[in-house]
Design a protein around this motif. Structure first.
Motif, PDB file in Angstrom:
ATOM      1  N   TYR A 186       0.854  -1.183   0.000  1.00 33.12           N
ATOM      2  CA  TYR A 186       0.000   0.000   0.000  1.00 33.12           C
ATOM      3  C   TYR A 186       0.893   1.238   0.000  1.00 33.12           C
ATOM      4  O   TYR A 186       1.752   1.387   0.878  1.00 33.12           O
ATOM      5  N   PRO A 187       0.731   2.155  -0.970  1.00 31.68           N
ATOM      6  CA  PRO A 187       1.670   3.273  -1.095  1.00 31.68           C
ATOM      7  C   PRO A 187       1.599   4.288   0.035  1.00 31.68           C
ATOM      8  O   PRO A 187       2.535   5.082   0.196  1.00 31.68           O
ATOM      9  N   ARG A 188       0.517   4.274   0.823  1.00 29.85           N
ATOM     10  CA  ARG A 188       0.401   5.223   1.936  1.00 29.85           C
ATOM     11  C   ARG A 188       0.377   4.469   3.261  1.00 29.85           C
ATOM     12  O   ARG A 188      -0.383   4.812   4.182  1.00 29.85           O
ATOM     13  N   SER A 189       1.212   3.448   3.370  1.00 32.26           N
ATOM     14  CA  SER A 189       1.267   2.646   4.598  1.00 32.26           C
ATOM     15  C   SER A 189       1.752   3.499   5.770  1.00 32.26           C
ATOM     16  O   SER A 189       2.413   4.530   5.589  1.00 32.26           O
ATOM     17  N   VAL A 190       1.407   3.075   6.984  1.00 34.13           N
ATOM     18  CA  VAL A 190       1.722   3.851   8.182  1.00 34.13           C
ATOM     19  C   VAL A 190       2.428   2.965   9.202  1.00 34.13           C
ATOM     20  O   VAL A 190       2.190   1.753   9.269  1.00 34.13           O
TER      21      VAL A 190
END
Length: 215
Positions: A186-190
């Motif tokens: 996922y490109p906006r992983s946290v």
């Protein structure tokens, strides 16, 4: 009960930009509930509930074979999330982020916004494209890195009870879960806080998700 703390300070320019007609708003019910995933410089964000909608997992597109969250109308249901107030100039970027979804205006009578800063501003919601099948039927997988971002957002906004409500009232968890936490797709992983991984996994396992390892 003490009031919930604000999610994020409002922009001091919010009122002026609204008067100039340069503000739009949209309802986030998935990754948008986690401000760490937002890439535009939004103006304000509020907890909110939309009545008459059901959240569910569906494939993003046939080629990706990955499931993301979407909604469809359901008179007996409601969903919690956020309303994001943003610059109208940013709306094309949000549309691109939500490619494959239809943007429409929520009925104001069905929407409850905590301490709404701008009365009368239409609020958009992104709905699944017509004819989309559910994730389990399509054999799609939920990305664990995407789910982590969503669940962290709900926990931050609504506490552990709100997180459990999200899991229990979202359709389609009985599908595959791709464990990509160690190498996020996922490109906006946290990054997760201590104990969050174990909490999230226990809730999802209880809903019957079928974990598969990253290959």
């Amino acid at each position: 009960m003490a009031p919930k703390p604000p999610i994020h300070p409002d922009s001091p320019e919010l009122a002026r930009l609204a008067e100039e007609g340069r503000v739009v708003a949209y309802f986030g019910y998935g990754s948008l509930v986690n401000p760490r995933t937002l890439r535009t410089k939004f103006l304000a964000i509020r907890r909110a509930e939309a009545k008459g909608w059901q959240r569910f997992w569906q494939p993003r597109d046939p080629a990706a074979e990955m499931a993301l969250l979407s909604v469809h109308p359901h008179a007996a249901e409601s969903i919690h999330g956020v309303v994001v107030y943003d610059l109208a100039d940013h709306l094309p970027s949000v549309d691109e982020r939500e490619a494959g979804y239809n943007r429409q205006v929520i009925d104001p009578d069905a929407l409850t916004i905590e301490d709404a800063p701008l009365p009368g501003v239409p609020v958009y919601i992104y709905e699944a494209s017509p004819g989309a099948s559910d994730a389990a039927e399509m054999g799609s997988a939920i990305l664990q890195s995407y789910l982590d971002a969503v669940m962290q957002g709900f926990r931050d906004l609504y506490g552990d009870d709100g997180l459990k409500r999200f899991v229990e009232r979202t359709e389609g968890f009985e599908t595959r879960l791709l464990r990509d936490r160690s190498a996020p797709r996922y490109p906006r992983s946290v990054p997760l806080e201590a104990g969050e991984a174990e909490l999230f996994d226990s809730l999802v396992d209880a809903r019957g998700a079928h974990a598969i390892e990253l290959s």
